[in-house]
Every structure is written in C-alpha cells, then in structure tokens.
Design a protein around this motif. Structure first.
Motif, PDB file in Angstrom:
ATOM      1  N   GLU A  52      -9.757  39.390  -8.070  1.00 26.84           N
ATOM      2  CA  GLU A  52     -10.074  37.839  -7.913  1.00 26.84           C
ATOM      3  C   GLU A  52     -10.253  37.203  -9.037  1.00 26.84           C
ATOM      4  OE1 GLU A  52     -10.427  36.658  -4.631  1.00 26.84           O
ATOM      5  OE2 GLU A  52      -9.780  38.591  -3.571  1.00 26.84           O
ATOM      6  N   ALA A  73     -11.018  32.669  -0.708  1.00 24.57           N
ATOM      7  CA  ALA A  73     -11.664  33.998  -0.728  1.00 24.57           C
ATOM      8  C   ALA A  73     -12.708  34.362   0.207  1.00 24.57           C
ATOM      9  CB  ALA A  73     -12.036  33.988  -2.105  1.00 24.57           C
ATOM     10  N   SER A 123     -12.626  38.145   1.394  1.00 27.54           N
ATOM     11  CA  SER A 123     -12.737  39.016   0.528  1.00 27.54           C
ATOM     12  C   SER A 123     -14.310  39.261   0.242  1.00 27.54           C
ATOM     13  CB  SER A 123     -12.051  39.005  -0.770  1.00 27.54           C
ATOM     14  OG  SER A 123     -12.427  37.778  -1.375  1.00 27.54           O
TER      15      SER A 123
END
Length: 142
Positions: A27, A48, A51
């Motif tokens: 990431e 994101a 995640s």
C-alpha cells in the motif's frame, strides 16, 4: 505479576513487523493503527477502504483465532468500568492526534526508519504508560 512469554512475544512481534512491512510494500503506507482506523470514517479520500477494514478485522480476529486454536481462553484484561474505558479511549485518541501518530506508527515503523520524532514520541508514550500503570495500580488501587 504478568507471565513471561518469550516465544509468544517473539512470534507476536515478528507478526507485527511482517504486517508493517507488507503494508508498506503493498500500500505504500505506514502501519499506524490510529491512522488506519481513523480513515475508516468518511470522507474517504482514496480507494483503500477495504484494506483498512481487513486490517482492523485482522487485529480483532487474530487473538480470538489463536485462543480458539490453542484451546486457551483469552485473558480478561479489559476493565468492566465503562466510564473509565470511554475516558481512556478518548485520551488515547486525543494523544494519537496530538502526537501525529500512535505507538504502532511511531514505535514500530518510525523507530525502524530511525526517525528522531518517533523516538521522542515513543519515549513520551512509554513514560505516560508507566506513569498511568503506577497511578492506577498503586495510587488509585484499581
């Protein structure tokens, strides 16, 4: 007195380090729990979100799975004093914002990058933690 668990502690530390490295690799982000959890709240500025949700689920699920797999019940270490827990959560949240990060961001990732700011922040976190434990256990008697 707390039990000395060198193998479990070593394994846990290695897992934290591995997760920090993988998050940086995949990431490009520092594994600061307060930042990850804080960015679960709207507005969402990047893609994101999934995640972050997975990271937080992993934090909650890992000790439960290890307890289930090992057959040992998770120790009851959380206070049943709800107002105290709310105050503690607010103070930790305030400290994370004020310190521009939390113990995972500064203590794990920042120290690994040899950041002076993280060294100072971690020293302040740890001093506050030692003082809090001393006050609560020996002065207040909780």
């Amino acid at each position: 007195m707390t039990e000395f668990t060198p193998y479990a502690s070593l394994f846990g530390g290695a897992m934290i380090g591995l997760s920090a490295v993988l998050l940086m690799l995949w990431e490009g982000r520092i594994a600061g729990i307060s930042g990850i959890a804080g960015r679960l709240m709207p507005p969402y500025r990047d893609g994101a979100l999934l995640s972050r949700i997975g990271f937080v689920i992993g934090i909650v699920a890992a000790p439960l799975l290890i307890g289930w797999y090992s057959g040992n019940a998770i120790a009851q270490t959380v206070s049943s004093n709800v107002p105290l827990m709310i105050l503690a959560g607010l103070l930790v949240g305030f400290g994370s914002v004020w310190g521009n990060g939390c113990t995972s961001g500064h203590g794990v990732c920042g120290l690994a990058r040899l950041s002076t700011r993280s060294l100072v922040a971690t020293g302040v976190f740890m001093t506050a933690a030692f003082a809090t434990v001393f006050l609560v256990r020996h002065m207040i008697g909780a």
